[in-house]
Design a protein around this motif. Structure first.
Motif, PDB file in Angstrom:
ATOM      1  N   VAL A  29     -20.651  14.957  31.174  1.00  0.00           N
ATOM      2  CA  VAL A  29     -20.682  16.121  32.057  1.00  0.00           C
ATOM      3  C   VAL A  29     -19.271  16.680  32.161  1.00  0.00           C
ATOM      4  N   THR A  30     -19.155  17.999  31.959  1.00  0.00           N
ATOM      5  CA  THR A  30     -17.846  18.640  31.978  1.00  0.00           C
ATOM      6  C   THR A  30     -17.828  19.787  32.973  1.00  0.00           C
ATOM      7  N   ASP A  31     -16.709  19.928  33.670  1.00  0.00           N
ATOM      8  CA  ASP A  31     -16.555  20.989  34.658  1.00  0.00           C
ATOM      9  C   ASP A  31     -15.069  21.298  34.791  1.00  0.00           C
ATOM     10  N   LEU A  32     -14.725  22.575  34.902  1.00  0.00           N
ATOM     11  CA  LEU A  32     -13.325  22.962  35.035  1.00  0.00           C
ATOM     12  C   LEU A  32     -12.752  22.621  36.403  1.00  0.00           C
ATOM     13  N   LYS A  33     -13.606  22.385  37.377  1.00  0.00           N
ATOM     14  CA  LYS A  33     -13.125  21.983  38.692  1.00  0.00           C
ATOM     15  C   LYS A  33     -12.643  20.537  38.657  1.00  0.00           C
ATOM     16  N   GLU A  34     -11.686  20.246  39.520  1.00  0.00           N
ATOM     17  CA  GLU A  34     -11.149  18.894  39.601  1.00  0.00           C
ATOM     18  C   GLU A  34     -12.121  17.969  40.335  1.00  0.00           C
ATOM     19  N   ARG A  35     -11.932  16.674  40.135  1.00  0.00           N
ATOM     20  CA  ARG A  35     -12.807  15.683  40.764  1.00  0.00           C
ATOM     21  C   ARG A  35     -12.836  15.838  42.275  1.00  0.00           C
TER      22      ARG A  35
END
Length: 457
Positions: A36-42
């Motif tokens: 799973v990839t997302d530009l937002k940080e953890r």
């Protein structure tokens, strides 16, 4: 519908949040190898990360070429643009690129009833759910209304109906997804920050008809020429009209909603008995009547739902009355046309809160109604300067640094019998997680206001 084998399949989910979380957990249950990839940080996604089942590889704060290049299947959350270069190259390499509803469709049994349009789809979807509830019919309301369809696959059986709100983002990435009954409510400028043109936006929505068969139904707004133009496909077309009687279809005549389909002509409910107010909501009722009729639901159950349904949260929602001032939450008005509908719903003076992240609409279209009904605008977010430039000659305006400041200023200037209306005409993502978050914050601010009776405001 086609229960595919996901065991060992390399699947990339792009975008976490609510839909991505449901998709990842479903894929893991099916034995897929999930990244799973997302530009937002953890830190920004902590509430979703904490609810993930073990087994997924997380790529947060970045997208990696290798993840896209190695994926056999890519599942998109609704907010992810389909024209990302990484997605284009993955598709050219042969990877399947699907929206979450396409993935869900591969596993559900039963009937799918889909609702799309620029405005009114949440209300119409919820209203159809109330019709099914009144008739005692097994159903699930899901999709863009807030409950990811993939999270409801476990309800699936042949007698079930999935009533699904569908956005252009979801529909632009389908392959086999099919509705036995589809509804296209209306089309106006929206999401032009994402789609190249109004026509491209409409074509994405028109995908709702793409896979329908001759035994299916396409419910279309006869009063919207753009929708009529795009209603192409094999399904039988059923029209609804608020403005004129129809010899075949759903319409209003002599203060009565009529269902005229297949040679029958049946009165459903008098318009004065419908609890939802406003001409836009009458159109939603007509569309819902078509969906109910085509699903075999009796007129009595439909009329019961129409008499009792008060509306959905964040859509012209009455919040409170304080010192003779009424507060309404229409955070769901995320485009210019929805803001226009909100203004037209009132005959009292409005102190209107607008602004947020603009989506390519023309705020000048609001000018006639703003001149008629709005006493002052309070502007927030990134679009504040543009709205002021396009409407500043029509009505006084004032910028605010936050929603809280805007509400406080509007209440201070409001008089007895006036309305403070949140109808932003913009997306919420510059200041809030989504329109629901914006609406909840508005209601919390209103609940914290103190009466000033006896003091100058």
């Amino acid at each position: 519908m086609t229960n595919m084998d996901l065991r060992g399949k390399k699947v990339l989910v792009v975008g976490l949040a609510r839909t991505g979380l449901a998709a990842v957990n479903f894929l893991l249950e099916k034995g897929a190898r999930v990244v799973v990839t997302d530009l937002k940080e953890r830190s920004e996604l902590a509430e979703f990360v904490d609810r993930l089942k073990p087994g997924a590889t997380l790529r947060l704060g970045e997208h990696r070429d290798g993840d896209f290049n190695s994926a056999e299947l890519i599942v998109l959350s609704p907010g992810v643009p389909r024209d990302l270069p990484l997605l284009r190259s993955a598709a050219e390499r042969g990877a399947a690129v699907w929206s979450e509803v396409e993935l869900a469709y591969r596993f559900i049994e039963g009937r799918v009833l889909g609702v799309t349009g620029s405005n009114g789809k949440t209300t119409t979807t919820a209203l159809i759910g109330e019709i099914f509830k009144a008739a005692g019919r097994p159903h699930t309301v899901a999709g863009n209304i807030g409950l990811p369809l993939i999270s409801q696959v476990h309800h699936s059986h042949p007698d079930h109906t999935f009533i699904v709100e569908l956005s252009s983002f979801q529909l632009e990435a389908i392959e086999c997804f099919r509705c036995q009954v589809s509804l296209f409510l209306n089309l106006s400028a929206d999401h032009l920050d994402r789609h190249a043109s109004l026509e491209a936006y409409g074509e994405a929505k028109a995908n709702i008809f793409r896979n329908q068969l001759v035994e299916d139904f396409a419910v279309v707004n006869a009063d919207d020429p753009l929708v009529l133009k795009m209603a192409r496909g094999r399904a039988r077309r059923v029209l609804f009209s608020r403005r004129r009687p129809l010899p075949e279809g759903i319409c209003v005549e002599d203060g009565q909603v009529w269902a005229r389909i297949g040679g029958d002509s049946t009165p459903v409910i008098g318009t004065r008995s419908i609890r939802l107010r406003g001409l836009h909501n009458l159109e939603n009722v007509l569309a819902a009547t078509a969906a109910g009729w085509l699903s075999g639901i009796d007129p009595e159950s439909m009329a019961k739902a129409f008499r009792e349904f008060a509306g959905v949260e964040h859509r012209l929602e009455f919040v409170a009355s304080l010192d003779g001032v009424d507060f309404y939450n229409d955070s769901k008005a995320t485009n210019v046309d929805a803001a226009l509908t909100a203004i037209r719903s009132f005959r009292r003076p409005l102190l209107m809160i607008m602004g947020g992240l603009e989506k390519g609409g023309d705020f000048r279209l609001l000018e006639p109604e703003v001149r008629r009904c709005v006493r002052k605008l309070f502007l927030i977010g990134e679009a504040a300067e543009r709205i002021e430039g396009e409407l500043g000659r029509a009505v006084p305006s004032r910028r605010a640094s936050s929603l809280e400041e805007a509400v406080t200023l509007a209440f201070a200037e409001a008089g007895d019998g006036e309305v403070v209306l949140l109808a932003p005409g913009c997306a919420s993502f510059d200041m809030f997680d989504n329109y629901e978050h914006r609406g909840r914050v508005f209601k919390r601010i209103v609940s914290s206001l103190k009466s000033t009776e006896g003091a100058a405001r």
